[in-house]
Write a protein that holds these residues in place. Structure first.
Motif, short mmCIF file in Angstrom:
data_model
loop_
_atom_site.label_atom_id
_atom_site.label_comp_id
_atom_site.label_asym_id
_atom_site.label_seq_id
_atom_site.Cartn_x
_atom_site.Cartn_y
_atom_site.Cartn_z
N ASN A 18 0.67 -1.10 0.18
CA ASN A 18 0.10 0.04 0.04
C ASN A 18 0.76 1.21 0.05
N ASP A 70 -0.23 -3.68 -3.86
CA ASP A 70 -0.86 -2.16 -4.16
C ASP A 70 0.06 -1.06 -4.20
N THR A 73 -1.25 3.39 -4.98
CA THR A 73 -2.52 3.89 -4.65
C THR A 73 -2.52 5.40 -4.37
N ARG A 96 0.86 -6.28 -7.44
CA ARG A 96 -0.42 -5.46 -7.87
C ARG A 96 -0.27 -3.74 -7.66
N PHE A 97 -0.60 -3.17 -8.94
CA PHE A 97 -0.59 -1.67 -8.95
C PHE A 97 -1.93 -1.11 -9.01
N ASP A 99 -4.42 1.18 -10.59
CA ASP A 99 -4.75 1.49 -11.67
C ASP A 99 -4.16 2.92 -12.49
N THR B 193 -8.14 -1.62 0.05
CA THR B 193 -7.82 -0.56 -0.79
C THR B 193 -7.33 -1.02 -2.40
N GLY B 194 -7.05 -2.26 -2.53
CA GLY B 194 -7.21 -2.99 -3.79
C GLY B 194 -8.18 -3.71 -4.58
N GLY B 196 -11.32 -3.03 -5.47
CA GLY B 196 -11.95 -2.53 -6.55
C GLY B 196 -10.95 -2.15 -7.93
N GLN B 197 -9.67 -2.79 -7.87
CA GLN B 197 -8.49 -2.48 -8.74
C GLN B 197 -9.07 -3.21 -10.32
N ILE B 224 -12.10 5.55 -5.53
CA ILE B 224 -10.90 5.45 -5.79
C ILE B 224 -10.01 4.89 -4.59
N GLY B 227 -9.52 1.40 -4.81
CA GLY B 227 -8.78 1.01 -5.94
C GLY B 227 -9.46 1.02 -7.24
N ALA B 228 -10.85 1.34 -7.11
CA ALA B 228 -11.79 1.28 -8.50
C ALA B 228 -11.21 2.39 -9.42
#
Lengths: 199, 463
Positions: A18, A70, A73, A96-97, A99, B193-194, B196-197, B224, B227-228
């Motif tokens: 994160n 993550d 973020t 994981r990144f 978006d 926090t991820g 909705g990625q 956001i 994570g969306a």
């Protein structure tokens, strides 16, 4: 944009999940109106800690950041990508990144590579055991390799092609101007406009 | 098979698609502010390009703007340069701008809806991750980086990969004192926090339909933080009524309305993922850690990292407690607060101010803290003053400020000091977000107001 085909360099283990873009570059550094000079702000709060990985002599020359899940973020600030690039990073590896960060990185030529968390753990172990370990990120073969390990990663053909050719997205889109003109000709007239100003 | 709302809007904006390539998506509205645009305008200048559609572009000053002495030049020279650069760029390229001192100046995500520029079925972008706010109107709205800002300025389009779709169903009825903010904080705590990625989230269910437009904006705003890419809510009569009469509401209102009424997820459409949340059992929610997923009901205790089985989450919790200066097991309600911040694109609209003022009316805030009230826009500030809310805040001992992003991210002088602890109605509790070394607890406007009165994290029910 500079072409990205293959990069070999030493890795920096960032054992945190994160990592938000406020950590990568805090808001106070976003006031510049240029794309350069953001390296000072990179992880600025954490760099006050002498133990922080970027302050360790062994990792000062690293060009491949290996981060927890993550990464990137939060805020859409592309300054986060610029700060990493200005500092000297060519690639970031994570499981994981976020978006927007990933989109920004691939627009700007900072390669973000997604591999399984267990593989991230193995790379951490390898570069902590020997900080001179060389990591190769190869976009041509879509693989990350270090010591005798080769890890395939996925990236879509289009993005890979664009990065390997160093192509500018705007230039590519402007070739579609005719399609944009046609689309605009068919837009509904009730869609709002900002001009003229209505009160 | 039917389509989801997000799929319908996406499909209607495809300029060009080809196998193996991202879709080229047309952008109906581009919002601009001073922080993420200067390098984009520079890029246009270097390439000799123009802004393709100045009539679909609008700028405002929000991140750097001071909330005191706004009639004087901005004191910080670097902030001033950034704001001056935006003004110069807008003048050069012909972009509409609302500057400090203008009645329409304010946080970009408050300004769009209040002008009526945010409407159902649109694609909306801004170089700001909280662009998801506009999804409350049934628009597909998302944050972009500066390279993409330049791309939209030059072409009014963006090449984008098609997102996946997620439904979050919030069924039931909220208890008194539980708000839109609590819904979204609970969602983020649930999916992470991820979580909705890669997705556009559609918020559905009776509890969402019951929310006002402003409550819906609060929910979509923090998509956001899950994570969306974006969050959407199907438009309904409340949406249409909210837009009607706004300056940029469609003149051909009936034609627009006929289209807007087609904007819902078809009964036989299928989401990639569905998540359910029970509204009946929700409580006021607060965060205890340093990411927005680290939240709990206000009646809970600070968690013990040792009880967390996932090693990543455990490590993150351990670090968060050290940063936040909290002991595991402490009741959240015993945490003493130094600063209450009411404002931001999450909770800086008129209903948020009304809700907080209702709690504060006739009372005094605790002498152990300060409270900043920062309206989301100059228009919201004027409205609040017409209703006498400024007097309520001032009489209670709070500060009544001018509009902007303010302490949400502390790019202007409104910042926390090292170790200072806030209860904030904003959206991010990241380390140092509100000032270097500052500690943030995210809360609703009701919890912010009750906390201001009691000095420790509280809800109106504790008064």
């Amino acid at each position: 944009m500079e072409k990205f085909i293959k990069h070999t360099g030493s890795g920096v283990p960032l054992r945190r999940s994160n990592v938000d873009t406020d950590q990568i570059i805090p808001a106070v550094y976003l006031k510049r109106v240029t794309r350069s000079g953001f390296e000072d702000g990179l992880f600025s709060a954490w760099r006050n800690d002498p133990e922080f990985v970027l302050n360790q002599e062994a990792y000062k020359k690293g060009t491949v950041l290996v981060a927890g899940v993550d990464f990137g973020t939060g805020s859409s600030r592309e300054h986060a990508v610029w700060a990493l690039q200005n500092y000297g990073f060519k690639a970031v590896i994570s499981s994981r990144f976020a978006d927007i960060f990933r989109g920004n990185s691939l627009k700007g030529g900072l390669l973000t590579v997604i591999i399984d968390q267990s593989d991230v753990e193995n790379i951490w172990a390898a570069i902590e055991a020997d900080p001179t370990t060389q990591i190769t990120v190869d976009l041509d073969t879509r693989s990350v390799s270090y010591n005798s390990t080769v890890l395939p990663f996925e990236i879509d053909d289009y993005t890979r092609w664009r990065l390997m050719e160093g192509l500018d997205d705007i230039g590519l889109t402007l070739k579609e101007t005719d399609s944009i003109d046609i689309f605009e000709g068919n837009r509904s007239s009730y869609k709002p406009k900002t001009l003229p100003i209505k009160k | 098979m039917g389509k989801t709302l997000a799929e319908k809007i996406w499909g209607e904006h495809i300029v060009r698609s080809a196998p193996g390539e991202p879709d080229l998506i047309y952008i109906d509205l581009h919002l601009i502010h001073e922080v993420t645009s200067p390098q984009a305008f520079d890029g246009l200048r270097l390439a000799g390009r123009k802004v393709r559609r100045t009539d679909l572009t609008i700028a405002t000053e929000d991140h750097n703007t001071p909330t005191l002495n706004i009639d004087k030049p901005i004191a910080d020279p670097v902030s001033k340069l950034q704001v001056d650069t935006l003004r110069a760029n807008c003048a050069e390229f012909g972009v509409r701008i609302h500057s400090l001192g203008d009645a329409e100046q304010g946080i970009v995500h408050v300004v769009g809806p209040q002008l009526g520029l945010t409407q159902p079925g649109m694609t909306i972008v801004c170089g700001d991750s909280h662009t998801s706010t506009h999804g409350a109107f049934g628009a597909l709205a998302f944050g972009i980086g500066t390279s993409e800002v330049e791309h939209v300025l030059a072409t009014q389009t963006l090449p984008l990969a098609r997102p996946k779709t997620m439904a979050i169903n919030v069924e039931g009825k909220l208890k008194a004192g539980v708000t839109a903010k609590d819904i979204i904080l609970a969602i983020i705590a649930k999916i992470g926090t991820g979580g909705g990625q890669g997705y556009v989230i559609e918020y559905r269910g009776s509890a969402i339909r019951e929310l006002s437009m402003e409550g819906r904006m609060t929910v979509c705003n923090m998509s956001i933080e899950a994570g969306a890419r974006a969050g959407v809510i199907a438009p309904d009569e409340k949406t249409f009524a909210y837009i009607k009469g706004k300056p940029h509401a469609p003149e051909e209102f009936d034609a627009a309305l006929a289209y807007w009424k087609t904007l819902f997820t078809d009964a036989d459409a299928k989401f990639d993922v569905e998540v359910n949340l029970d509204a009946d059992s929700l409580e006021p929610f607060v965060t205890w850690g340093t990411n927005p997923g680290q939240g709990l009901p206000l009646n809970a205790n600070v968690p013990n990292p040792a009880d967390i089985s996932d090693p990543e989450a455990r490590g993150a919790a351990e670090r968060a407690l050290v940063y936040m200066g909290l002991e595991a097991g402490t009741p959240l309600k015993k945490i003493a607060i130094d600063t209450v911040f009411l404002g931001s694109c999450t909770n800086g609209r008129i209903e948020d101010l009304r809700a907080a003022a209702d709690v504060l009316k006739g009372k005094k805030i605790s002498s152990t803290l300060r409270m900043l009230v920062v309206p989301g826009s100059a228009r919201v500030r004027l409205q609040a003053e017409q209703e006498g809310l400024d007097k309520v805040f001032l009489d209670a001992g709070a500060e009544w400020r001018n509009a902007g992003c303010s302490m949400c991210l502390g790019m202007n002088p409104d910042q926390l000091a090292v170790g200072e602890r806030s209860a904030s109605t904003s959206n991010r509790n990241f380390e140092g977000r509100q000032g270097k070394g500052g500690r943030t607890h995210l809360v609703s406007p009701l919890v912010a107001a009750a906390t201001a009165l009691r000095g420790t994290l509280s809800s109106p029910a504790d008064l």
